[in-house]
Design a protein around this motif. Structure first.
Motif, PDB file in Angstrom:
ATOM      1  N   PRO A 155       0.805  -1.231   0.000  1.00 17.25           N
ATOM      2  CA  PRO A 155       0.000   0.000   0.000  1.00 17.25           C
ATOM      3  C   PRO A 155       0.834   1.276   0.000  1.00 17.25           C
ATOM      4  O   PRO A 155       0.432   2.285  -0.604  1.00 17.25           O
ATOM      5  CB  PRO A 155      -0.830  -0.125   1.278  1.00 17.25           C
ATOM      6  N   SER A 156       2.005   1.236   0.633  1.00 16.68           N
ATOM      7  CA  SER A 156       2.851   2.428   0.705  1.00 16.68           C
ATOM      8  C   SER A 156       3.353   2.860  -0.668  1.00 16.68           C
ATOM      9  O   SER A 156       3.685   4.034  -0.875  1.00 16.68           O
ATOM     10  CB  SER A 156       4.040   2.183   1.629  1.00 16.68           C
ATOM     11  N   LYS A 157       3.401   1.920  -1.619  1.00 18.63           N
ATOM     12  CA  LYS A 157       3.904   2.264  -2.946  1.00 18.63           C
ATOM     13  C   LYS A 157       2.951   3.173  -3.700  1.00 18.63           C
ATOM     14  O   LYS A 157       3.355   3.863  -4.637  1.00 18.63           O
ATOM     15  CB  LYS A 157       4.184   1.002  -3.766  1.00 18.63           C
ATOM     16  N   PHE A 158       1.689   3.192  -3.293  1.00 20.85           N
ATOM     17  CA  PHE A 158       0.739   4.113  -3.910  1.00 20.85           C
ATOM     18  C   PHE A 158       0.878   5.514  -3.322  1.00 20.85           C
ATOM     19  O   PHE A 158       0.264   6.458  -3.807  1.00 20.85           O
ATOM     20  CB  PHE A 158      -0.687   3.592  -3.730  1.00 20.85           C
ATOM     21  N   VAL A 159       1.715   5.625  -2.291  1.00 23.57           N
ATOM     22  CA  VAL A 159       2.012   6.928  -1.698  1.00 23.57           C
ATOM     23  C   VAL A 159       3.281   7.509  -2.311  1.00 23.57           C
ATOM     24  O   VAL A 159       3.290   8.632  -2.805  1.00 23.57           O
ATOM     25  CB  VAL A 159       2.160   6.817  -0.162  1.00 23.57           C
TER      26      VAL A 159
END
Length: 207
Positions: A155-159
């Motif tokens: 999920p952090s990669k979408f940040v």
């Protein structure tokens, strides 16, 4: 007992941003269960140029105890994570110089079947992060390496938004490495260790 994994983090950094990222990458790979070597590419710039920029001189002093990368590190490693700031959308001459010394290992097939990944920094958000990593990854294809990029697998990669590798916008060096970049480094390091172990297990089973 998990299969042992050797990870070499090999980087070049002038003013310290990529050095900070490299240390984090090494720490996270170690926490994921890997044996890690942190190595820097040899400096090519003259001492006068280094001394003329306080951040550059400070980083040279702060990282003086980090060994320079060698061919032995490449032979030892099951996975190599390369780090470089961008230079006009490409890797630095210092890291390229090290890579260019590996021709003998390449000819002997000693660079193939290893896992590779990369990280970078730029002055601006559109200053060459993707092109620098893609240029680096072209080399991996020639090695016969197995490219493990972070992708959008957490999920952090979408940040942070960069599926090619951990990247940081440093401005002119005044923007420090923060939590977003460190999270990206953790995700990437863990993924490299995970798939390196899987590759080793698979090759062992096939032999």
């Amino acid at each position: 007992m998990p299969t042992p994994v050797n990870v070499a983090v090999i980087y070049y950094s002038s003013t310290g941003t990529v050095a900070t990222m490299a240390k984090a990458m090494a720490q996270y790979a170690e926490k994921a269960g890997a044996d890690v070597r942190l190595r820097k590419a040899a400096e090519l710039a003259p001492q006068a140029a280094i001394d003329a920029k306080p951040e550059w001189a400070a980083n040279a002093k702060a990282t003086a105890d980090i060994a320079e990368a060698s061919k032995d590190d490449m032979i030892w490693a099951d996975a190599v994570i390369f780090g470089t700031p961008t230079r006009f959308g490409n890797v630095t001459s210092q890291l390229k110089q090290f890579i260019d010394t590996l021709g003998g290992l390449w000819q002997a097939g000693r660079l193939a079947d290893k896992v590779y990944s990369g990280f970078t920094s730029t002055s601006t958000a559109h200053g060459g992060q993707e092109s620098t990593l893609l240029a680096l990854y072209q080399t991996i294809h020639h090695f016969g390496g197995i490219l493990v990029a972070p992708g959008y697998t957490d999920p952090s990669k979408f940040v942070d938004g960069n599926p090619y590798g951990t990247s940081h916008v440093a401005g002119q060096g005044e923007i420090p490495v923060g939590e977003q970049t460190l999270t990206a480094a953790r995700v990437q390091a863990e993924r490299v260790v995970k798939f390196t172990r899987a590759v080793k297990d698979g090759l062992a089973a096939a032999s």
